[in-house]
Scaffold this motif. Structure first.
Motif, PDB file in Angstrom:
ATOM      1  N   TYR A  31      10.119 -27.264  -2.357  1.00 12.57           N
ATOM      2  CA  TYR A  31       9.062 -26.916  -1.402  1.00 12.57           C
ATOM      3  C   TYR A  31       8.190 -25.758  -1.873  1.00 12.57           C
ATOM      4  CZ  TYR A  31      11.677 -30.046   1.547  1.00 12.57           C
ATOM      5  OH  TYR A  31      12.310 -31.154   2.039  1.00 12.57           O
ATOM      6  N   LYS A  36       9.083 -39.016   7.243  1.00 16.30           N
ATOM      7  CA  LYS A  36      10.461 -38.578   7.510  1.00 16.30           C
ATOM      8  C   LYS A  36      10.445 -37.342   8.390  1.00 16.30           C
ATOM      9  CE  LYS A  36      10.353 -36.482   2.995  1.00 16.30           C
ATOM     10  NZ  LYS A  36      10.724 -36.695   1.633  1.00 16.30           N
ATOM     11  N   SER A  57      12.199 -33.721   8.926  1.00 18.27           N
ATOM     12  CA  SER A  57      13.025 -32.692   8.288  1.00 18.27           C
ATOM     13  C   SER A  57      13.315 -31.582   9.292  1.00 18.27           C
ATOM     14  CB  SER A  57      12.306 -32.083   7.077  1.00 18.27           C
ATOM     15  OG  SER A  57      12.133 -33.037   6.065  1.00 18.27           O
TER      16      SER A  57
END
Length: 192
Positions: free
Chosen positions: A131, A47, A49
């Motif tokens: 994160y 993906k 980000s």
């Protein structure tokens, strides 16, 4: 010395042929590299980000987060040769009091004789949300007085394993007297 070389020469021939490992994808043949299915590492679909953070490089005062460890070796107007080690706060907004999301840890060096150009080598070490404990690594050239500077993301850890991408840096504020700076970083990272 000559005797030692002669002995090593004879030993190398008496120990048999030297074999080189090769990657056939078959571990039984002595290779040291093998192909893996990404599913074995729980890698999902890749993906992209995007996140925006503010980097606070504080050179002045008692709580400096950027320390010069090597001063310039000459009277360069660009500071050529200077190396700073950093542990700079990363925040969601341009104010130092805004929500912290991590630290930029590493170093930069003034590496241009013609302009204020930095070589940046730093990890964005995140401390917030999902994160927390993950990093991205930025390594590249930063021409400080250009409006937008682009540097590559060359890797990462945690949720950013196998990361690649780039960051765009824009100076938000720069105090020419203290050399303190706030820089907006827009990060575009491909990761799993």
């Amino acid at each position: 010395m000559g005797r030692i070389l002669l002995i090593l020469f004879f030993i190398s021939f008496s120990s048999g042929p030297i074999r080189c490992a090769r990657d056939d994808g078959d571990d039984d043949r002595g290779g040291f590299v093998r192909s893996l299915d990404p599913k074995l590492l729980s890698l999902k679909e890749e993906k992209l980000s995007h996140f925006r953070i503010y980097w606070h490089d504080i050179v002045s005062g008692n709580n400096a987060t950027s320390i010069s460890v090597v001063p310039p070796s000459n009277k360069s107007t660009t500071g050529f040769g200077t190396i700073n080690v950093i542990d700079d706060p990363l925040t969601l907004g341009p104010e130092l009091s805004s929500k912290p999301v991590g630290k930029a840890q590493g170093f930069y060096t003034l590496s241009s004789q013609e302009e204020v150009g930095l070589l940046m080598s730093m990890n964005f070490a995140f401390t917030e949300g999902k994160y927390n404990g993950s990093t991205i690594t930025v390594l590249g050239r930063n021409a400080v007085f250009n409006k937008v500077r682009e540097m590559p993301v060359i890797g990462g850890s945690g949720l950013f394993r196998f990361a690649r991408g780039y960051v765009q840096a824009r100076t938000h504020t720069l105090n020419m007297k203290t050399r303190d700076a706030v820089v907006e970083y827009n990060c575009y990272v491909l990761h799993y």
